[in-house]
Design a protein around this motif. Sequence first.
Motif, PDB file in Angstrom:
ATOM      1  N   SER A   1      64.997  55.540  29.573  1.00 34.04           N
ATOM      2  CA  SER A   1      64.795  54.287  28.856  1.00 34.04           C
ATOM      3  C   SER A   1      65.878  54.102  27.796  1.00 34.04           C
ATOM      4  CB  SER A   1      63.416  54.276  28.201  1.00 34.04           C
ATOM      5  OG  SER A   1      63.238  53.084  27.456  1.00 34.04           O
ATOM      6  N   ALA A   2      66.149  55.145  27.037  1.00 37.49           N
ATOM      7  CA  ALA A   2      67.173  55.078  25.991  1.00 37.49           C
ATOM      8  C   ALA A   2      68.548  54.816  26.584  1.00 37.49           C
ATOM      9  CB  ALA A   2      67.181  56.372  25.182  1.00 37.49           C
ATOM     10  N   HIS A   3      68.841  55.455  27.720  1.00 37.42           N
ATOM     11  CA  HIS A   3      70.127  55.237  28.383  1.00 37.42           C
ATOM     12  C   HIS A   3      70.302  53.764  28.740  1.00 37.42           C
ATOM     13  CE1 HIS A   3      73.429  55.454  31.227  1.00 37.42           C
ATOM     14  NE2 HIS A   3      72.649  54.828  32.093  1.00 37.42           N
ATOM     15  N   HIS A   4      69.301  53.187  29.397  1.00 43.26           N
ATOM     16  CA  HIS A   4      69.414  51.792  29.819  1.00 43.26           C
ATOM     17  C   HIS A   4      69.449  50.849  28.616  1.00 43.26           C
ATOM     18  CE1 HIS A   4      69.370  52.103  34.165  1.00 43.26           C
ATOM     19  NE2 HIS A   4      68.501  53.102  34.035  1.00 43.26           N
ATOM     20  N   SER A   5      68.744  51.202  27.572  1.00 39.77           N
ATOM     21  CA  SER A   5      68.771  50.394  26.356  1.00 39.77           C
ATOM     22  C   SER A   5      70.171  50.382  25.747  1.00 39.77           C
ATOM     23  CB  SER A   5      67.765  50.944  25.347  1.00 39.77           C
ATOM     24  OG  SER A   5      67.775  50.173  24.177  1.00 39.77           O
ATOM     25  N   LYS A   6      70.813  51.541  25.731  1.00 35.92           N
ATOM     26  CA  LYS A   6      72.171  51.633  25.183  1.00 35.92           C
ATOM     27  C   LYS A   6      73.160  50.842  26.038  1.00 35.92           C
ATOM     28  CE  LYS A   6      75.510  54.950  23.439  1.00 35.92           C
ATOM     29  NZ  LYS A   6      75.810  56.354  23.162  1.00 35.92           N
ATOM     30  N   VAL A   7      73.032  50.929  27.347  1.00 36.71           N
ATOM     31  CA  VAL A   7      73.910  50.169  28.243  1.00 36.71           C
ATOM     32  C   VAL A   7      73.687  48.667  28.038  1.00 36.71           C
ATOM     33  CG1 VAL A   7      74.470  49.662  30.652  1.00 36.71           C
ATOM     34  CG2 VAL A   7      74.105  52.031  29.935  1.00 36.71           C
ATOM     35  N   ALA A   8      72.432  48.265  27.895  1.00 39.38           N
ATOM     36  CA  ALA A   8      72.112  46.854  27.658  1.00 39.38           C
ATOM     37  C   ALA A   8      72.768  46.378  26.365  1.00 39.38           C
ATOM     38  CB  ALA A   8      70.600  46.658  27.581  1.00 39.38           C
ATOM     39  N   HIS A   9      72.715  47.194  25.347  1.00 35.10           N
ATOM     40  CA  HIS A   9      73.327  46.836  24.070  1.00 35.10           C
ATOM     41  C   HIS A   9      74.834  46.624  24.231  1.00 35.10           C
ATOM     42  CE1 HIS A   9      73.920  46.602  19.774  1.00 35.10           C
ATOM     43  NE2 HIS A   9      74.799  47.574  19.843  1.00 35.10           N
ATOM     44  N   GLY A  10      75.481  47.496  24.991  1.00 30.28           N
ATOM     45  CA  GLY A  10      76.919  47.347  25.243  1.00 30.28           C
ATOM     46  C   GLY A  10      77.240  46.027  25.927  1.00 30.28           C
ATOM     47  N   HIS A  11      76.439  45.662  26.921  1.00 24.11           N
ATOM     48  CA  HIS A  11      76.654  44.381  27.604  1.00 24.11           C
ATOM     49  C   HIS A  11      76.434  43.216  26.642  1.00 24.11           C
ATOM     50  CE1 HIS A  11      77.530  45.531  31.698  1.00 24.11           C
ATOM     51  NE2 HIS A  11      76.510  46.385  31.700  1.00 24.11           N
ATOM     52  N   SER A  12      75.455  43.331  25.769  1.00 23.17           N
ATOM     53  CA  SER A  12      75.214  42.276  24.788  1.00 23.17           C
ATOM     54  C   SER A  12      76.403  42.114  23.850  1.00 23.17           C
ATOM     55  CB  SER A  12      73.955  42.574  23.978  1.00 23.17           C
ATOM     56  OG  SER A  12      72.824  42.516  24.807  1.00 23.17           O
ATOM     57  N   LEU A  13      76.989  43.227  23.435  1.00 23.97           N
ATOM     58  CA  LEU A  13      78.167  43.166  22.572  1.00 23.97           C
ATOM     59  C   LEU A  13      79.327  42.482  23.279  1.00 23.97           C
ATOM     60  CD1 LEU A  13      78.135  46.689  20.885  1.00 23.97           C
ATOM     61  CD2 LEU A  13      77.494  44.492  19.863  1.00 23.97           C
ATOM     62  N   HIS A  14      79.540  42.815  24.544  1.00 28.01           N
ATOM     63  CA  HIS A  14      80.625  42.180  25.308  1.00 28.01           C
ATOM     64  C   HIS A  14      80.371  40.685  25.468  1.00 28.01           C
ATOM     65  CE1 HIS A  14      83.179  45.554  26.295  1.00 28.01           C
ATOM     66  NE2 HIS A  14      82.100  46.273  26.581  1.00 28.01           N
ATOM     67  N   ALA A  15      79.123  40.314  25.702  1.00 28.34           N
ATOM     68  CA  ALA A  15      78.783  38.890  25.824  1.00 28.34           C
ATOM     69  C   ALA A  15      79.109  38.169  24.521  1.00 28.34           C
ATOM     70  CB  ALA A  15      77.306  38.722  26.172  1.00 28.34           C
ATOM     71  N   THR A  16      78.778  38.786  23.400  1.00 31.48           N
ATOM     72  CA  THR A  16      79.059  38.186  22.098  1.00 31.48           C
ATOM     73  C   THR A  16      80.555  38.033  21.879  1.00 31.48           C
ATOM     74  OG1 THR A  16      77.022  39.071  21.171  1.00 31.48           O
ATOM     75  CG2 THR A  16      78.744  38.457  19.603  1.00 31.48           C
ATOM     76  N   GLU A  17      81.337  39.027  22.286  1.00 34.78           N
ATOM     77  CA  GLU A  17      82.797  38.934  22.148  1.00 34.78           C
ATOM     78  C   GLU A  17      83.334  37.753  22.943  1.00 34.78           C
ATOM     79  OE1 GLU A  17      84.403  42.688  23.374  1.00 34.78           O
ATOM     80  OE2 GLU A  17      83.805  43.687  21.530  1.00 34.78           O
TER      81      GLU A  17
END
Length: 74
Positions: free
Chosen positions: A44-60
């Motif tokens: 769960s933590a792994h997928h949460s961290k990956v999701a956060h990375g994608h969110s950061l890229h979307a924001t960029e």
Amino acid sequence: MDSQEIHGHDIHEHHEKAADHHEHAAKHHREAAKHAKAGDHEKSAHHSKVAHGHSLHATEHHEHASKKHAEDHS
């Protein structure tokens, strides 16, 4: 993703890339929820961290699209 790759996109490409990253983030959030419900907090933590990375890229990409809009229409 390096900054040259991000800066080289047109406005519409930034919007498309942002949408893609939001979709990937949503998939990983769903996976994180599934694993959390099953009690597998490591996955769960792994997928949460990956999701956060994608969110950061979307924001960029959103920020770069906004900047290009401002540059092109000012």
